[in-house]
Design an enzyme around this catalytic site. Structure first.
Site, short mmCIF file in Angstrom:
data_model
loop_
_atom_site.label_atom_id
_atom_site.label_comp_id
_atom_site.label_asym_id
_atom_site.label_seq_id
_atom_site.Cartn_x
_atom_site.Cartn_y
_atom_site.Cartn_z
N HIS A 76 0.85 -1.20 0.00
CA HIS A 76 0.00 0.00 0.00
C HIS A 76 0.88 1.25 0.00
O HIS A 76 1.80 1.36 0.81
CB HIS A 76 -0.89 0.04 1.24
N TYR A 206 -8.79 5.17 8.09
CA TYR A 206 -8.82 5.55 9.50
C TYR A 206 -9.89 6.63 9.64
O TYR A 206 -9.76 7.71 9.05
CB TYR A 206 -7.47 6.14 9.94
N PRO A 297 -2.57 0.18 19.27
CA PRO A 297 -2.42 -0.36 17.92
C PRO A 297 -2.56 0.64 16.78
O PRO A 297 -2.19 0.31 15.64
CB PRO A 297 -3.52 -1.43 17.83
N LYS A 301 2.57 -0.10 15.19
CA LYS A 301 4.01 -0.06 15.43
C LYS A 301 4.55 -1.26 16.21
O LYS A 301 5.76 -1.53 16.20
CB LYS A 301 4.40 1.22 16.18
N TYR A 389 4.72 6.69 9.81
CA TYR A 389 3.90 5.50 9.50
C TYR A 389 4.71 4.47 8.73
O TYR A 389 4.64 3.27 8.99
CB TYR A 389 2.68 5.95 8.69
C1 PHB Z 1 -4.34 -4.40 11.23
O1 PHB Z 1 -4.50 -4.69 10.05
O2 PHB Z 1 -4.48 -5.24 12.14
C2 PHB Z 1 -3.98 -3.00 11.58
C3 PHB Z 1 -3.65 -2.13 10.56
C4 PHB Z 1 -3.34 -0.82 10.87
C5 PHB Z 1 -3.37 -0.39 12.18
C6 PHB Z 1 -3.67 -1.27 13.20
C7 PHB Z 1 -3.99 -2.58 12.90
O3 PHB Z 1 -3.09 0.91 12.45
#
Ligand code: PHB
Ligand code: APR
Length: 425
Positions: A76, A206, A297, A301, A389
């Site tokens: 991505h 998000y 989460p 990270k 990120y």
């Molecule tokens: C996940 O796919 O589990 C995941 C992806 C991005 C995040 C947190 C968890 O910021």
């Protein structure tokens, strides 16, 4: 009866940290033993995060663990940020000069690592009990455990790596008063689901909504991973599948966009906390991964930090045990904690900006929204998000000369790729 033996490095925990450390040490000719209190099947089935920074991907490729990740992982180049009912795209490649992230589940990395270690003839003990570390002041620490058949073992080691996660025993085995902890709780948790349905988006979304945060992630082109902010003490029984989908639709959907729904195969609530223990070393006991630090989460990270720790630890232990040089081991804790605190700040920042704090007043809510508006309107702010990120600091690399030559295993890419020159440190 107690069976006594010797190992260069005793590793406690067969999560990503312990397994990768064992693999990296073996590449440099350092022998390790891994002990794990769960079964292999349990370790391989545990659902965790699934997002790899670019440097993590490059490291896994360089050390021969890239084959399935490259075949099945989803690359991505950005994310969507959604708030005030509108969705905005951040283009990481443009903002960072080509960095990206890869979706590849932690549970798949654990499977790849266990397979690679067993194929290489590694010594691994699952379903152990009574794990202990003793003789820490002797320079030859002892790893004690009882194996699955009930035999007690004591392995005298040159060093022990505590890769035993947040609830492990290694952090508390350090001398009383040595370790200091900095932590922060959050007044919310994540309810996460795995659903057998193609993702409704090409990149992660998000979303901050007045009802709380939501995240649309994925695992494969057939499996979606989605999360909802829920109260910290929430009970899963209050979330039947219909309620979950309705709330995801509400929080994720700007008008005209449709969330595809499918059977939910896994459902769990994860508490959120930031936690950093320091130092990460006492003499010849080294902590790595969740044993030393936890992040919420948001921004994913945790796994990347665990991998960065053991990349540094493998280099430090090789210098110490193979070459008799202590500098890297002495610098290990400070070096890791610099990265850990950067990621701790980033995870806290993403979390605070995107979640609805039930105790926040109007002022707090407006600050979070102002920050989101800044990120999508200022290139400088967007770059800050993008470079953290995709991984800051990017993992660096050691000269190829420091890596022991070895035979290339089946399905492994081995060696170098894309201009990189060896193992990270
Ligand atoms: C996940 O796919 O589990 C995941 C992806 C991005 C995040 C947190 C968890 O910021
Ligand atoms: N003896 C042996 N093994 C133990 C013991 C013990 N006393 N205590 C814990 N373990 C094992 C656990 O069963 C687990 O398999 O240590 C392992 C630790 O693995 P993880 O919790 O996966 O931690 P780590 O390898 O540091 O990986 C960090 O996991 O929680 C996520 O977000 C986090 O993605 C990050 C990653």
């Amino acid at each position: 009866m107690t069976v006594s033996s010797r190992a260069q490095v005793g590793i406690i925990g067969a999560g990503p940290a312990g397994l990768l450390l064992s693999h990296l040490l073996a590449l440099r000719g350092v022998h390790s033993v891994v002990v794990e209190n769960r079964s292999r099947a349990y370790c391989e089935a545990r659902q965790r995060a699934g997002l790899l920074e670019a440097g993590t991907v490059e490291l896994l490729r360089a050390v021969g663990l890239g084959a399935r990740m490259d075949a099945e992982g989803l690359e991505h180049g950005g994310i969507y940020l959604q708030f005030d009912g509108e969705r905005h795209h951040l283009d990481f490649r443009d903002l960072t000069g080509g960095r990206w992230v890869t979706i590849y589940a932690q549970t798949e990395i654990v499977k790849d690592l266990i397979e690679a270690r067993l194929a290489a003839g590694a010594q691994m003990e699952f379903e152990v009990s009574g794990t202990e570390v003793t003789e820490l002041d002797s320079g030859q620490p002892v790893l004690g455990f009882t194996d699955s058949a009930g035999t007690r073992h004591e392995i005298t080691c040159d060093a022990i790596a505590g890769c035993d996660g947040f609830h492990g025993i290694c952090r508390d085995s350090m001398p009383p008063g040595l370790v200091t902890v900095a932590e922060r709780g959050y007044p919310y948790a994540w309810l996460g689901i795995l659903a057998t349905v193609p993702p409704s988006t090409d990149e992660l979304i998000y979303a901050r909504h007045e009802n709380g945060f939501a995240l649309h992630s994925m695992r494969t082109p057939q499996v979606s991973r989605l999360y909802l902010q829920v109260p910290a003490d929430e009970e899963i029984a209050r979330w039947p599948d219909d309620r979950i989908w309705a709330e995801l639709r509400r929080r994720l959907g700007p008008p005209g966009w449709e969330l595809k729904e499918g059977p939910i195969t896994e459902k769990a609530i994860t508490p959120m906390r930031s936690f950093v223990a320091s130092p990460m070393r006492y003499r010849r006991l080294f902590l790595a991964g969740d044993a030393a630090h936890i992040v919420p989460p948001t921004g994913a990270k945790g796994l990347n930090l665990a991998i960065a720790d053991v990349t540094a630890l493998a280099a430090a232990l090789t210098s110490l045990l193979r070459d008799g040089q202590a500098e890297r081991a002495d610098a290990y804790s400070d070096r890791c904690l610099t990265r850990v605190w950067r990621a701790t700040h980033f995870s806290w920042w993403m979390t605070s900006m995107l979640h609805v704090d039930p105790s926040a007043d109007r002022f707090g809510a407006e600050l979070a929204l102002a920050q989101l508006r800044y990120v999508i309107s200022s290139r400088a702010a967007a770059t800050t998000l993008a470079e953290n990120y995709t991984g800051y600091f990017p993992l660096t690399w050691l000269p190829q000369a420091e890596v022991m030559p070895r035979a290339q295993g089946p399905g492994e890419q081995g060696g170098q790729r894309r201009g990189h020159s060896g193992l990270g440190q």
